[in-house]
Structure formats: structure tokens, C-alpha cells
Design an enzyme around this catalytic site. Structure first.
Site, PDB file in Angstrom:
ATOM      1  N   SER A 196       0.861  -1.189   0.000  1.00  0.00           N
ATOM      2  CA  SER A 196       0.000   0.000   0.000  1.00  0.00           C
ATOM      3  C   SER A 196       0.890   1.229   0.000  1.00  0.00           C
ATOM      4  CB  SER A 196      -0.860   0.000   1.261  1.00  0.00           C
ATOM      5  OG  SER A 196      -1.508   1.231   1.423  1.00  0.00           O
ATOM      6  N   LYS A 229       1.927  -2.548   6.923  1.00  0.00           N
ATOM      7  CA  LYS A 229       2.424  -2.513   5.541  1.00  0.00           C
ATOM      8  C   LYS A 229       3.886  -2.055   5.495  1.00  0.00           C
ATOM      9  CE  LYS A 229      -1.380  -3.811   3.262  1.00  0.00           C
ATOM     10  NZ  LYS A 229      -1.454  -4.962   2.369  1.00  0.00           N
ATOM     11  N   THR A 288     -12.635  -0.868  -4.149  1.00  0.00           N
ATOM     12  CA  THR A 288     -13.084  -2.198  -3.704  1.00  0.00           C
ATOM     13  C   THR A 288     -13.891  -2.002  -2.414  1.00  0.00           C
ATOM     14  OG1 THR A 288     -11.213  -2.587  -2.228  1.00  0.00           O
ATOM     15  CG2 THR A 288     -10.909  -3.244  -4.522  1.00  0.00           C
ATOM     16  N   TYR A 344      -2.560  -0.002  10.458  1.00  0.00           N
ATOM     17  CA  TYR A 344      -2.493  -0.544   9.087  1.00  0.00           C
ATOM     18  C   TYR A 344      -1.165  -0.158   8.442  1.00  0.00           C
ATOM     19  CZ  TYR A 344      -3.721  -1.073   4.124  1.00  0.00           C
ATOM     20  OH  TYR A 344      -3.734  -1.411   2.783  1.00  0.00           O
TER      21      TYR A 344
HETATM   22  N1  NAP Z   1      -8.690  -0.912  -1.646  1.00  0.00           N
HETATM   23  C1  NAP Z   1      -7.723  -0.050  -1.408  1.00  0.00           C
HETATM   24  O1  NAP Z   1      -7.932   1.191  -1.420  1.00  0.00           O
HETATM   25  C2  NAP Z   1      -6.319  -0.546  -1.153  1.00  0.00           C
HETATM   26  C3  NAP Z   1      -5.274   0.383  -1.163  1.00  0.00           C
HETATM   27  C4  NAP Z   1      -3.983  -0.054  -0.941  1.00  0.00           C
HETATM   28  C5  NAP Z   1      -3.726  -1.390  -0.719  1.00  0.00           C
HETATM   29  N2  NAP Z   1      -4.753  -2.280  -0.689  1.00  0.00           N
HETATM   30  C6  NAP Z   1      -4.436  -3.695  -0.434  1.00  0.00           C
HETATM   31  O2  NAP Z   1      -4.984  -4.475  -1.469  1.00  0.00           O
HETATM   32  C7  NAP Z   1      -5.195  -5.811  -0.997  1.00  0.00           C
HETATM   33  C8  NAP Z   1      -6.566  -6.279  -1.425  1.00  0.00           C
HETATM   34  O3  NAP Z   1      -7.550  -5.515  -0.756  1.00  0.00           O
HETATM   35  P1  NAP Z   1      -8.938  -5.100  -1.431  1.00  0.00           P
HETATM   36  O4  NAP Z   1      -8.897  -3.660  -1.732  1.00  0.00           O
HETATM   37  O5  NAP Z   1      -9.297  -6.043  -2.524  1.00  0.00           O
HETATM   38  O6  NAP Z   1      -9.898  -5.281  -0.148  1.00  0.00           O
HETATM   39  P2  NAP Z   1     -11.134  -6.252   0.092  1.00  0.00           P
HETATM   40  O7  NAP Z   1     -12.164  -6.023  -0.948  1.00  0.00           O
HETATM   41  O8  NAP Z   1     -11.516  -6.045   1.526  1.00  0.00           O
HETATM   42  O9  NAP Z   1     -10.515  -7.696  -0.125  1.00  0.00           O
HETATM   43  C9  NAP Z   1      -9.640  -8.257   0.822  1.00  0.00           C
HETATM   44  C10 NAP Z   1      -9.432  -9.705   0.452  1.00  0.00           C
HETATM   45  O10 NAP Z   1      -8.574 -10.304   1.430  1.00  0.00           O
HETATM   46  C11 NAP Z   1      -9.150 -11.532   1.824  1.00  0.00           C
HETATM   47  N3  NAP Z   1      -8.771 -11.871   3.196  1.00  0.00           N
HETATM   48  C12 NAP Z   1      -8.881 -11.098   4.311  1.00  0.00           C
HETATM   49  N4  NAP Z   1      -8.413 -11.771   5.375  1.00  0.00           N
HETATM   50  C13 NAP Z   1      -8.025 -12.991   4.926  1.00  0.00           C
HETATM   51  C14 NAP Z   1      -7.456 -14.137   5.535  1.00  0.00           C
HETATM   52  N5  NAP Z   1      -7.183 -14.155   6.858  1.00  0.00           N
HETATM   53  N6  NAP Z   1      -7.169 -15.217   4.769  1.00  0.00           N
HETATM   54  C15 NAP Z   1      -7.440 -15.203   3.446  1.00  0.00           C
HETATM   55  N7  NAP Z   1      -7.974 -14.160   2.797  1.00  0.00           N
HETATM   56  C16 NAP Z   1      -8.269 -13.074   3.534  1.00  0.00           C
HETATM   57  C17 NAP Z   1     -10.642 -11.312   1.721  1.00  0.00           C
HETATM   58  O11 NAP Z   1     -11.292 -12.563   1.607  1.00  0.00           O
HETATM   59  P3  NAP Z   1     -12.807 -12.730   2.126  1.00  0.00           P
HETATM   60  O12 NAP Z   1     -13.624 -11.846   1.251  1.00  0.00           O
HETATM   61  O13 NAP Z   1     -13.045 -14.184   1.971  1.00  0.00           O
HETATM   62  O14 NAP Z   1     -12.807 -12.260   3.544  1.00  0.00           O
HETATM   63  C18 NAP Z   1     -10.734 -10.504   0.435  1.00  0.00           C
HETATM   64  O15 NAP Z   1     -10.713 -11.355  -0.694  1.00  0.00           O
HETATM   65  C19 NAP Z   1      -5.006  -5.744   0.527  1.00  0.00           C
HETATM   66  O16 NAP Z   1      -3.733  -6.271   0.869  1.00  0.00           O
HETATM   67  C20 NAP Z   1      -5.048  -4.251   0.849  1.00  0.00           C
HETATM   68  O17 NAP Z   1      -4.293  -3.921   1.988  1.00  0.00           O
HETATM   69  C21 NAP Z   1      -6.046  -1.895  -0.910  1.00  0.00           C
END
Ligand code: NAP
Length: 209
Positions: free
Chosen positions: A85, A102, A133, A98
Site C-alpha cells: 500500500s 504494511k 473495492t 495498518y
Molecule cells: N482498496 C484499497 O484502497 C487498497 C489500497 C492499498 C492497498 N490495498 C491492499 O490491497 C489488498 C486487497 O484488498 P482489497 O482492496 O481487494 O480489499 P477487500 O475487498 O476487503 O478484499 C480483501 C481480500 O482479502 C481476503 N482476506 C482477508 N483476510 C483474509 C485471511 N485471513 N485469509 C485469506 N484471505 C483473507 C478477503 O477474503 P474474504 O472476502 O473471503 O474475507 C478478500 O478477498 C489488501 O492487501 C489491501 O491492503 C487496498
């Protein structure tokens, strides 16, 4: 071949990696994408929430990576992609827990990258800013402020940038030019970047600090 499970459970990780290798005949790429957000002022950060965030965002990628490394090493190649991130390279106020998870992920995998270079195994770190997301809705702690960001990108855009970067052999990847620009501002005028981030993630007037 979707296999539901929990990356914080080393036994499940071992089993799923074994199943993938057995079923598909090998492994080329690991994407450490699972992650959970946490918004709270550090003064009121819940240790339980911080434990959970460290378990998923830091130990999860470690378990998965340690399981695939013997295969990657044996074949003399492999790619580990970590979805970190912008909060992993910039301290973000009100996302302290958080951001800490990271930052730790970035440090751990930059060390691993150096340790694996001689083995032909590559380590990529991706630093998205804001992605469209359900991340904010799933996060622990206080609700994320609903301040619409012009720099927010779609998940398909992140996937495209990551795939291109993997082919080009890049090691550190940003998904929006404005994220990279903010990092540069933070290096030159840290207080200005701090103000921008406070406006994004700081408290709403009704929120208790
Ligand atoms: N969205 C943003 O603005 C943003 C910005 C920077 C970085 N990120 C990073 O991008 C990555 C993906 O996030 P996202 O935006 O797609 O968020 P999201 O929609 O909340 O998705 C998170 C994913 O992680 C899975 N997950 C959570 N805990 C888990 C566990 N203990 N074991 C296995 N799977 C698990 C969830 O699975 P379930 O649905 O089955 O719980 C879901 O598929 C993350 O690492 C996040 O930190 C996101």
C-alpha cells in the site's frame, strides 16, 4: 481452482500449496493479496485489532512465501508479488496500525528480495493508493471517511499494472502517478504530505479523537 481458507493458518497454507503443486504440476507466481484495513488514532488503537491486522497483512504473506520458496528455489525461478500500500511507504495518520503492518511487510520483503537474488527468485512490492473495492467497508476500527478521491483506481487497473510490471521485471510498483508524486512531496516537504493525508483520513468533526 479456488480454495477458500485463511492465510493466518500455517497448516491450511501448507496444505493448499501442496494441493496446487500436486494438481497443477508446479508453481510460478505467488500473489500475497489478502489484507485488512484498520482506521483508528494511535492513542486509541486496539491491541486486538492490531494483532489481527499484523496476522493477516504481515504473517499471512510470510507463511505463504515460506511455503512456496522450496519449490521456487528448486526450479531456479519464481515470482512473489506482494500487494502492499502507499501506507507501506508513507506513514498515514489515523491509519497507524495498518500503516505499521504494511511498512513491516515492505521491510521484510525488501530483505527477502536481496536474500533470494542469487537463487533467481524475484520479489515485487506493489504500493496502491486508493482502489475501488470493499476494502474500506471491511476494515476494522472507525469507519473510513467517504471522501471520494480522484486518484482512486479500479482493481482491474491494478491487475493490469501488476501484470505489465511482472513481465518487465520491475520490483517496486505504483498504480497511480499521483501516489508516486505524493511520496516525492513527502520526501521534500513532509509537513505538506502530512496535511494532505490528514485531510484524507483525519477525523470528521463529529468523530471523537
Ligand atoms: N482498496 C484499497 O484502497 C487498497 C489500497 C492499498 C492497498 N490495498 C491492499 O490491497 C489488498 C486487497 O484488498 P482489497 O482492496 O481487494 O480489499 P477487500 O475487498 O476487503 O478484499 C480483501 C481480500 O482479502 C481476503 N482476506 C482477508 N483476510 C483474509 C485471511 N485471513 N485469509 C485469506 N484471505 C483473507 C478477503 O477474503 P474474504 O472476502 O473471503 O474475507 C478478500 O478477498 C489488501 O492487501 C489491501 O491492503 C487496498
Amino acid at each position: 481452482m479456488p480454495v477458500p481458507g485463511d492465510v493466518t493458518d500455517p497448516a491450511w497454507v501448507r496444505q493448499v500449496v501442496g494441493t496446487v503443486v500436486e494438481t497443477l504440476g508446479g508453481l510460478d507466481v505467488l500473489v500475497n493479496n489478502a489484507g485488512v484495513g484498520l482506521r483508528a488514532p494511535v492513542a486509541r488503537l486496539s491491541p486486538d485489532d492490531l494483532h489481527r491486522v499484523l496476522a493477516v497483512n504481515l504473517l499471512g504473506p510470510l507463511h505463504c512465501t515460506q511455503e512456496v520458496l522450496p519449490y521456487f528455489r528448486r526450479q531456479g525461478e519464481g515470482l512473489v508479488i506482494n500487494i502492499s500500500s502507499l501506507a507501506g511507504v508513507l506513514p498515514v495518520p489515523f491509519l497507524g496500525g495498518y500503516s505499521a503492518s504494511k511498512h513491516a511487510l515492505v521491510a521484510l520483503f525488501r530483505c527477502l528480495r536481496a536474500e533470494l537474488r542469487a537463487d533467481g527468485v524475484r520479489v515485487m512490492l506493489v504500493h496502491p493508493g486508493s482502489v475501488d473495492t470493499d476494502f474500506r467497508r471491511h476494515a476494522l476500527g472507525l469507519p473510513y471517511p467517504e471522501r471520494r478521491r480522484s486518484s482512486r483506481v479500479g482493481a482491474d487497473r491494478v491487475a493490469e499494472v501488476v501484470a505489465r510490471a511482472a513481465e518487465a521485471g520491475r520490483e517496486e510498483v505504483f498504480t497511480a502517478w499521483s501516489d508516486r508524486a505524493l511520496l516525492t512531496v513527502a520526501r521534500v516537504v513532509p509537513r505538506l504530505a502530512e496535511r494532505v493525508l490528514l485531510r484524507r483520513y483525519g477525523p470528521d468533526p463529529a468523530e471523537d479523537r
